[in-house]
Design an enzyme around this catalytic site. Structure first.
Site, PDB file in Angstrom:
ATOM      1  CG  ASP A  28       7.165   8.458  14.432  1.00  0.00           C
ATOM      2  OD1 ASP A  28       8.078   9.299  14.379  1.00  0.00           O
ATOM      3  OD2 ASP A  28       5.962   8.755  14.322  1.00  0.00           O
ATOM      4  CG  ASP A  53       7.298  13.890  16.544  1.00  0.00           C
ATOM      5  OD1 ASP A  53       6.541  13.705  15.602  1.00  0.00           O
ATOM      6  OD2 ASP A  53       7.678  15.023  16.924  1.00  0.00           O
ATOM      7  CD  GLU A  89      -2.593   1.572   2.437  1.00  0.00           C
ATOM      8  OE1 GLU A  89      -2.699   0.673   3.287  1.00  0.00           O
ATOM      9  OE2 GLU A  89      -3.157   2.662   2.541  1.00  0.00           O
TER      10      GLU A  89
END
Lengths: 399, 499
Positions: A105, A107, A44
């Site tokens: 991830d 951040d 995807e």
């Protein structure tokens, strides 16, 4: 640099960027992990177009299709999802996830309660050091502890970093496995209402935590100086809340408040205080055995967004995608070089395509380095995949 | 009657002597039984097994004993004896490879009963999870109480071959093994034999950082093999339950079984607060309602939303589903979140980034599943990260902060101390119940299992309905100790998440 350019010119620049600079070939090879064509067509992709219009469940069969799609849609942002058992555009609700890189991830917004230089979307070279520490710690754990090889580190485009692991074992790891890896790497726990978020107990320290502390110690003094964790009375107050023992807390408070505001001196004073206190109170130190380590970790240890790692089908921004707000390229970097990254040397789409820009030459060079880093990884990944398929074929023959 | 589970696998037990079929007290239950048994035996075996599993849950929830501790095991075994289940007590106490008739008979019952309950508990995800957790506890407990020679023969019988690492390798790693392996101080790690397994075979040890990892391998001492085994056992059971569920239709053609199997699991279905929304609650009344009828976890989210005009994902999920549960309609919900969020962001951003999730909670987007509000144990076991304020305040608040909050709400000093004390001791739900009594000025001492239950009980009091609703009596005559089944059911999620 960014400010002088206008977001509105993006639609004009993106087609040029995708044609001339985006490493399409490497991108497709990385995604297909040497197994083409099956996994590539079932992967995807998601595009964000102008005005935050999302296109999900896109897929491509080969590089040519990818090129056409990029030209046609000209996405402002490019995200990557999982590999499904069918083309994702076809059976999106009963589709089963077959594989997905293990991703992390990190951040800087998750550091808002510790960083003092910037908040929220802002970021500077001072708080970038948190990312350097995070990258080195996580990279070492993934390599040494879990034995992963194909680890890709990417600047997220604004205020953080992403990590993609393409090893076969990582790609096919199930969700309890992903959760376990995430939890293994997570040391900071607790929300708004808890002051002390790290608890290491009183037994031996796990080897992985010791290794992380060695990394933290390399940068700790610098970070303390940059961030001035202990310089104002508010910061001091929240620091003191991390000391569980009341007697020690009082002592430290009295001593630090009398001192000049330099955080590094105050920290040293606290460490001396603590050591002294340990000598005087041999008993009752159990719950504070690793207090120094716990505080260092709370200040500097990587703060992962675990939901991204645990989820199988979480979309994550692609390497070399442009960040629509900053115009910065999500460059691939080597973990050893994380410490040398300067935020304003990260190429932006504007400077790359503007010959007259003063940063043009430097940004071009950095872009080339980033593509080279990506290339190295893709090559070694393809090699590893070839070896794996060969051994697999051999073992199945033996049966 | 005939009791057969149809499976694709062709392996079946050849009806040899019981010694061959059941060589060991501990089984992996890989092969279903094929004997004929009477309906009566079927029923009693099922009920006895249920008693056994419930007994494990009781030891942890009601007695509050630390799972797998000595006291915990002692309680389970003596309780089994009291309930007349001596054969289970024996299987749990000292598993071995005895060949006496009672040993074999006990193993046969254990085997058949396990498979009967698979049928009763394969229906829904929640039942499956409860069943797997209990069976896993049982398996682990039995493994842990086993003697070394019995363990060795268990490995042999189940074809589990592992070779330990060489002394050279061990000496090279000993520093790290000592740092990272979880063991008691009185044990000498030099005497341990270490084995190398892939890290994903011992996820529970990896998760809690209790094992040394190097290059993708976990180095485990002998005693930690239970992790490898239970991971295998769990996976096997999960798959088998999926298979059983698939074939449920065939089994249910036998009406004699249907009523029994359904009865068994029905006694475990607590209220999930999903369809109780006959009353609609207008959002204008939320501020008022939150004063007395919201549990602290929701009140805190409500106030944070009102003051910061934002909640992070975990908070939106926990609070959003709760609001749905008390009867806030989708339209109202959208309006409520929109009004707050747009105070700090553009309407456009809200519609694009947040409205989807709200419709999702109501089953209007994505997989269109109608999500249920979280219960207490899910909330208690949730992870709360920096900047987040969801979770259970009794667990996720420093006691100083909790105390100030409660004082701020005007609770009297005694009540504040009671609540904080309970929270400190780790009795979060009792703390919540004390809070309920304090704000609603009663002393019901309810067992709070669900934030929406808190809301409903409080509303009942305010509206002057019947004071205490008598807990729904179990229709079935199954087991007498069935009264607080909601609690047990929730408990299953604890172990699921901790592992």
């Amino acid at each position: 640099m960014v400010g002088q350019y206008d977001e509105n010119v993006l639609p004009d620049m993106l087609p040029v960027y995708y044609t001339r600079l985006f490493p399409q070939n490497l991108f497709c090879r990385w995604l297909s992990c040497g197994n083409s064509p099956q996994p590539l067509s079932n992967r995807e992709l998601s595009f964000t177009l102008a005005d935050d219009v999302y296109l999900r469940y896109l897929s491509i069969n080969n590089q040519k299709e990818f090129f056409t799609l990029l030209q046609k849609k000209c996405p402002h942002k490019l995200d990557i999802g999982a590999v499904y058992n069918t083309k994702p555009s076809v059976g999106r609700h009963d589709a089963v996830v077959l594989a997905r890189e293990l991703v992390f991830d990190i951040d800087l917004t998750d550091y808002d309660e510790v960083r003092t230089c910037c908040q929220e979307a802002k970021v500077c070279d001072k708080c970038w050091k948190f990312m350097v520490v995070a990258c080195e710690i996580i990279n070492a754990a993934l390599k040494d502890d879990f034995g992963f090889q194909s680890i890709l580190w990417v600047f997220s485009g604004r205020r953080g970093i992403h990590c993609w692991i393409s090893d076969y074992e990582a790609r096919t790891l199930d969700s309890p496995g992903r959760a376990a890896v995430a939890d293994y790497l997570c040391l900071i726990m607790g929300g708004e209402n808890q002051s002390k978020k790290v608890h290491l107990g009183s037994d031996n320290l796990h080897s992985s935590i010791r290794r992380a502390l060695i990394v933290i110690d390399k940068y700790f003094d610098d970070i303390v100086q940059d961030q001035e964790f202990l310089s104002t009375s508010d910061r001091l107050k929240s620091f003191l809340k991390m000391i569980p023992d009341e007697a020690l807390r009082k002592q430290v408070q009295e001593n630090l408040e009398r001192m000049p505001t330099s955080s590094i001196d105050r920290w040293k004073c606290f460490v001396n205080n603590y050591n002294q206190f340990c000598k005087e109170n041999l008993h009752g130190m159990r719950k504070m055995k690793y207090l120094i380590e716990e505080i260092k970790i709370q200040y500097c240890y990587p703060r992962l967004d675990v939901n991204v790692t645990k989820g199988f089908n979480h979309l994550l921004k692609s390497p070399f995608s442009i960040h629509p707000k900053t115009g910065k390229v999500s460059v691939v970097f080597k973990p050893d070089n994380a410490k040398d990254i300067k935020l304003d040397e990260i190429p932006t789409i504007y400077t790359l395509l503007d010959d007259s820009s003063s940063d043009n030459v430097q940004h071009q060079t950095n872009m080339r380095t980033a593509v080279k880093n990506f290339q190295e990884l893709v090559f070694s990944l393809e090699k590893a995949e070839a070896v794996r398929r060969k051994t697999e074929a051999n073992t199945s023959l033996e049966f | 009657m005939e009791f057969k589970i149809k499976r694709k696998s062709v392996k079946t037990v050849t009806t040899g002597s019981l010694v061959d079929v059941y060589p060991h007290d501990l089984q992996m239950y890989k092969i279903p039984p094929t004997d004929n048994i009477s309906l009566q035996e079927f029923e009693s075996l099922a009920l006895e097994r249920l008693t056994l599993l419930r007994c494990l849950a009781t030891a942890t929830t009601l007695k509050g004993l630390r799972i797998f501790s000595e006291e915990w095991t002692d309680f389970v075994i003596s309780d089994l004896k009291n309930q007349g289940l001596k054969y289970y007590a024996k299987l749990c106490e000292k598993s071995g490879c005895g060949t006496l008739q009672p040993d074999l008979e006990a193993r046969r019952k254990d085997h058949i009963a396990h498979f009967i309950l698979r049928l009763a508990y394969c229906r829904t995800e929640e039942l499956r999870r409860w069943f797997i957790s209990r069976e896993l506890e049982l398996f682990k407990m039995r493994f842990m109480t086993m003697k070394t020679d019995a363990i060795d023969s268990f490995f042999k019988i189940n074809n589990l071959c592992y070779t330990n690492i060489s002394d050279d390798e061990k000496n090279e790693l000993i520093k790290y093994l000592r740092e990272s392996t979880f063991y008691h101080n009185n044990q000498n790690i030099e005497n341990f034999k270490f084995y190398k397994v892939k890290f994903y075979e011992v996820l529970d040890l990896v998760k809690s950082r209790k094992v040394y990892l190097r290059g993708g391998y976990a180095y485990i001492p002998h005693k930690d093999f239970i992790s490898v085994l239970s991971a295998q056992f769990r996976m096997l059971l999960r798959q088998s339950l999926a298979v059983a569920c698939h074939h449920l239709g065939e089994i249910e053609q036998d009406e004699r079984l249907v009523s029994l199997l359904k009865g068994l699991h029905q006694s475990y279905s607590g209220n999930d607060f999903i369809s109780d929304t006959k009353v609609t609650v207008p959002i204008e009344s939320l501020d008022f309602l939150s004063a007395k009828s919201f549990p602290l976890c929701m009140k805190q989210l409500h106030e944070h939303l009102r003051s910061a005009h934002h909640l992070k994902h975990g908070g939106r999920l926990q609070y959003g589903l709760y609001l749905k549960g008390i009867g806030v309609t989708l339209e109202d919900s959208l309006r409520f979140w929109r009004e707050e969020f747009t105070k700090i962001m553009e309407l456009d951003k809200f519609e694009k980034q947040y409205a989807y999730n709200i419709r999702y909670n109501y089953g209007k987007e994505g997989s269109k599943k109608n999500y249920t509000p979280f219960n207490c144990l899910k909330i208690i076991n949730t992870n709360v990260g920096p900047g987040e304020c969801h979770g259970c305040p009794y667990r996720h608040c420093d006691s100083g902060i909790l105390k100030n909050k409660l004082k701020g709400y005007g609770l009297d000093a005694q009540a504040v101390n009671d609540v904080v004390d309970m929270a400190k001791k780790g009795h979060y739900q009792i703390a919540c119940s004390k809070y309920f009594d304090a704000v609603n000025k009663t002393d019901l001492g309810l067992g709070i299992n669900h934030p929406n239950q808190f809301f409903e009980e409080s509303q009942k009091l305010l509206k002057g309905d019947i004071k205490i609703e008598v807990k729904k009596e179990e229709k079935s005559n199954i087991v007498k100790t069935e009264s607080n089944n909601i609690e047990d059911m929730d408990f299953d999620e604890i172990t699921e998440w901790k592992e």
